[in-house]
Design a protein around this motif. Structure first.
Motif, PDB file in Angstrom:
ATOM      1  N   TYR A 257       0.661  -1.358   0.255  1.00 35.77           N
ATOM      2  CA  TYR A 257      -0.320  -0.016  -0.299  1.00 35.77           C
ATOM      3  C   TYR A 257       1.154   1.416  -0.151  1.00 35.77           C
ATOM      4  CZ  TYR A 257      -4.501  -2.519   0.618  1.00 35.77           C
ATOM      5  OH  TYR A 257      -5.780  -3.153   0.473  1.00 35.77           O
ATOM      6  N   GLN A 258       2.093   1.270   0.457  1.00 39.21           N
ATOM      7  CA  GLN A 258       2.681   2.078   0.925  1.00 39.21           C
ATOM      8  C   GLN A 258       3.663   2.519  -0.355  1.00 39.21           C
ATOM      9  OE1 GLN A 258       2.491   4.831   2.985  1.00 39.21           O
ATOM     10  NE2 GLN A 258       4.916   5.719   2.095  1.00 39.21           N
ATOM     11  N   VAL A 259       4.146   1.638  -1.084  1.00 39.80           N
ATOM     12  CA  VAL A 259       3.922   1.698  -2.579  1.00 39.80           C
ATOM     13  C   VAL A 259       2.948   2.076  -3.162  1.00 39.80           C
ATOM     14  CG1 VAL A 259       4.823   0.290  -4.891  1.00 39.80           C
ATOM     15  CG2 VAL A 259       6.100  -0.310  -2.364  1.00 39.80           C
ATOM     16  N   ALA A 260       2.124   1.783  -3.811  1.00 36.07           N
ATOM     17  CA  ALA A 260       1.009   2.460  -4.424  1.00 36.07           C
ATOM     18  C   ALA A 260       1.053   3.690  -3.704  1.00 36.07           C
ATOM     19  CB  ALA A 260      -0.332   1.849  -3.836  1.00 36.07           C
ATOM     20  N   GLU A 261       0.955   4.199  -2.947  1.00 38.91           N
ATOM     21  CA  GLU A 261       0.481   5.457  -1.889  1.00 38.91           C
ATOM     22  C   GLU A 261       1.713   6.476  -2.121  1.00 38.91           C
ATOM     23  OE1 GLU A 261      -1.830   7.921   1.240  1.00 38.91           O
ATOM     24  OE2 GLU A 261      -2.078   5.994   0.181  1.00 38.91           O
ATOM     25  N   ILE A 262       2.874   6.351  -2.891  1.00 40.30           N
ATOM     26  CA  ILE A 262       4.012   6.950  -3.312  1.00 40.30           C
ATOM     27  C   ILE A 262       4.107   7.119  -5.073  1.00 40.30           C
ATOM     28  CG2 ILE A 262       5.177   6.949  -1.411  1.00 40.30           C
ATOM     29  CD1 ILE A 262       7.557   5.465  -2.687  1.00 40.30           C
TER      30      ILE A 262
ATOM     31  N   ASP B 165       4.337   4.610  -6.806  1.00 36.67           N
ATOM     32  CA  ASP B 165       5.830   3.984  -8.070  1.00 36.67           C
ATOM     33  C   ASP B 165       5.141   3.069  -8.514  1.00 36.67           C
ATOM     34  OD1 ASP B 165       7.631   2.074  -8.085  1.00 36.67           O
ATOM     35  OD2 ASP B 165       8.199   2.096  -5.851  1.00 36.67           O
ATOM     36  N   ILE B 166       4.396   3.241 -10.082  1.00 35.37           N
ATOM     37  CA  ILE B 166       4.021   1.775 -10.776  1.00 35.37           C
ATOM     38  C   ILE B 166       5.039   0.529 -10.654  1.00 35.37           C
ATOM     39  CG2 ILE B 166       3.087   1.291 -12.330  1.00 35.37           C
ATOM     40  CD1 ILE B 166       1.150   3.945 -10.720  1.00 35.37           C
ATOM     41  N   ARG B 167       5.775   1.278 -10.885  1.00 36.40           N
ATOM     42  CA  ARG B 167       6.834  -0.663 -10.943  1.00 36.40           C
ATOM     43  C   ARG B 167       7.270  -1.065  -9.859  1.00 36.40           C
ATOM     44  NH1 ARG B 167       8.115  -3.466 -15.096  1.00 36.40           N
ATOM     45  NH2 ARG B 167       7.886  -4.782 -13.048  1.00 36.40           N
ATOM     46  N   GLY B 168       7.545  -0.522  -8.317  1.00 34.44           N
ATOM     47  CA  GLY B 168       7.418  -0.938  -7.347  1.00 34.44           C
ATOM     48  C   GLY B 168       5.528  -1.890  -7.091  1.00 34.44           C
ATOM     49  N   TRP B 169       4.797  -1.551  -6.970  1.00 36.71           N
ATOM     50  CA  TRP B 169       3.591  -1.917  -6.946  1.00 36.71           C
ATOM     51  C   TRP B 169       4.109  -3.166  -8.619  1.00 36.71           C
ATOM     52  CZ3 TRP B 169       0.080  -2.689  -4.827  1.00 36.71           C
ATOM     53  CH2 TRP B 169      -1.523  -3.274  -5.005  1.00 36.71           C
ATOM     54  N   ILE B 170       4.254  -3.281  -9.391  1.00 30.10           N
ATOM     55  CA  ILE B 170       4.306  -4.225 -10.385  1.00 30.10           C
ATOM     56  C   ILE B 170       5.465  -5.631  -9.573  1.00 30.10           C
ATOM     57  CG2 ILE B 170       4.442  -5.235 -12.595  1.00 30.10           C
ATOM     58  CD1 ILE B 170       3.951  -2.472 -13.348  1.00 30.10           C
ATOM     59  N   ASP B 171       6.238  -4.707  -9.147  1.00 32.11           N
ATOM     60  CA  ASP B 171       6.851  -5.856  -7.679  1.00 32.11           C
ATOM     61  C   ASP B 171       6.524  -6.667  -7.756  1.00 32.11           C
ATOM     62  OD1 ASP B 171       8.462  -4.999 -10.567  1.00 32.11           O
ATOM     63  OD2 ASP B 171       9.870  -3.710  -9.702  1.00 32.11           O
TER      64      ASP B 171
ATOM     65  N   SER C 291       1.973  -7.230 -16.225  1.00 32.23           N
ATOM     66  CA  SER C 291       2.562  -6.130 -15.913  1.00 32.23           C
ATOM     67  C   SER C 291       0.932  -4.377 -16.158  1.00 32.23           C
ATOM     68  CB  SER C 291       3.354  -5.379 -16.769  1.00 32.23           C
ATOM     69  OG  SER C 291       2.846  -5.499 -18.478  1.00 32.23           O
ATOM     70  N   GLU C 292      -0.335  -4.916 -16.352  1.00 28.50           N
ATOM     71  CA  GLU C 292      -0.683  -3.726 -16.196  1.00 28.50           C
ATOM     72  C   GLU C 292      -1.411  -3.839 -15.003  1.00 28.50           C
ATOM     73  OE1 GLU C 292      -4.321  -6.484 -18.395  1.00 28.50           O
ATOM     74  OE2 GLU C 292      -3.772  -5.828 -20.485  1.00 28.50           O
ATOM     75  N   VAL C 293      -1.301  -4.614 -14.262  1.00 21.99           N
ATOM     76  CA  VAL C 293      -1.742  -4.392 -12.432  1.00 21.99           C
ATOM     77  C   VAL C 293      -1.349  -3.162 -12.322  1.00 21.99           C
ATOM     78  CG1 VAL C 293      -1.850  -7.119 -11.976  1.00 21.99           C
ATOM     79  CG2 VAL C 293       0.277  -4.969 -11.473  1.00 21.99           C
ATOM     80  N   GLY C 294       0.002  -2.461 -13.159  1.00 22.72           N
ATOM     81  CA  GLY C 294      -0.081  -1.146 -12.472  1.00 22.72           C
ATOM     82  C   GLY C 294      -1.110   0.354 -13.369  1.00 22.72           C
ATOM     83  N   GLU C 295      -1.939  -0.739 -13.870  1.00 20.21           N
ATOM     84  CA  GLU C 295      -2.663   0.030 -14.789  1.00 20.21           C
ATOM     85  C   GLU C 295      -3.479   0.979 -13.417  1.00 20.21           C
ATOM     86  OE1 GLU C 295      -4.139   3.183 -17.408  1.00 20.21           O
ATOM     87  OE2 GLU C 295      -2.504   2.189 -17.155  1.00 20.21           O
TER      88      GLU C 295
END
Length: 137
Positions: A13-18, A20-26, A46-50
């Motif tokens: 959630y913190q990754v999404a909060e900032i 960080d699309i690549r971090g969220w995908i990872d 990789s679409e999960v970052g959308e």
């Protein structure tokens, strides 16, 4: 293990909060999925970052307020609300909604299924009627 899974999801959630699309995908396995029931779409790989990118564009001040987190084995359930101000274009399957300036506080529930320390699937379930399923945002 459950405590580790909870911490992993809190960090995701913190990754999404900032935004960080690549971090969220990872945070996801290679074949991981994110199902957003508010718009009726399942994102894969990789679409999960959308969704993070889309909501960050529409709500640049998006904040995810976590209320309760429940864990059982490799399942983590989170009650939360999505809060922000609609300052940018929101892309939806039905079309685009231009910025309205309205604020949102959308309660929802996310269910994560983990595999080998990463998200295998995530399902975001909004309340019965989500504001961004209409032009009310």
């Amino acid at each position: 293990m459950s405590n580790d899974n909870e911490q992993f999801i809190r960090n995701a959630y913190q990754v999404a909060e900032i935004q960080d699309i690549r971090g969220w995908i990872d945070c996801f396995t290679a074949e991981g999925t994110f199902t957003d029931h508010s718009v009726g779409v399942t994102y894969r790989g990789s679409e999960v970052g959308e969704p993070v990118r889309n909501y960050a564009q529409a709500f640049p001040d998006m904040h995810r307020e976590l209320y309760d987190v429940y864990t059982q084995d490799d399942i983590v359930v989170v009650e939360l609300s999505l809060n922000g101000t609609h300052r940018g274009e929101l892309s939806l399957p039905a079309g685009r909604i231009g910025a309205t300036g309205n604020t949102i506080q959308v309660p929802c529930c996310d269910v994560f299924r983990l595999r080998e320390g990463r998200i295998q699937s995530s399902t975001a379930t909004p309340p019965e009627r989500s504001c961004w399923a209409s032009s009310e945002c």
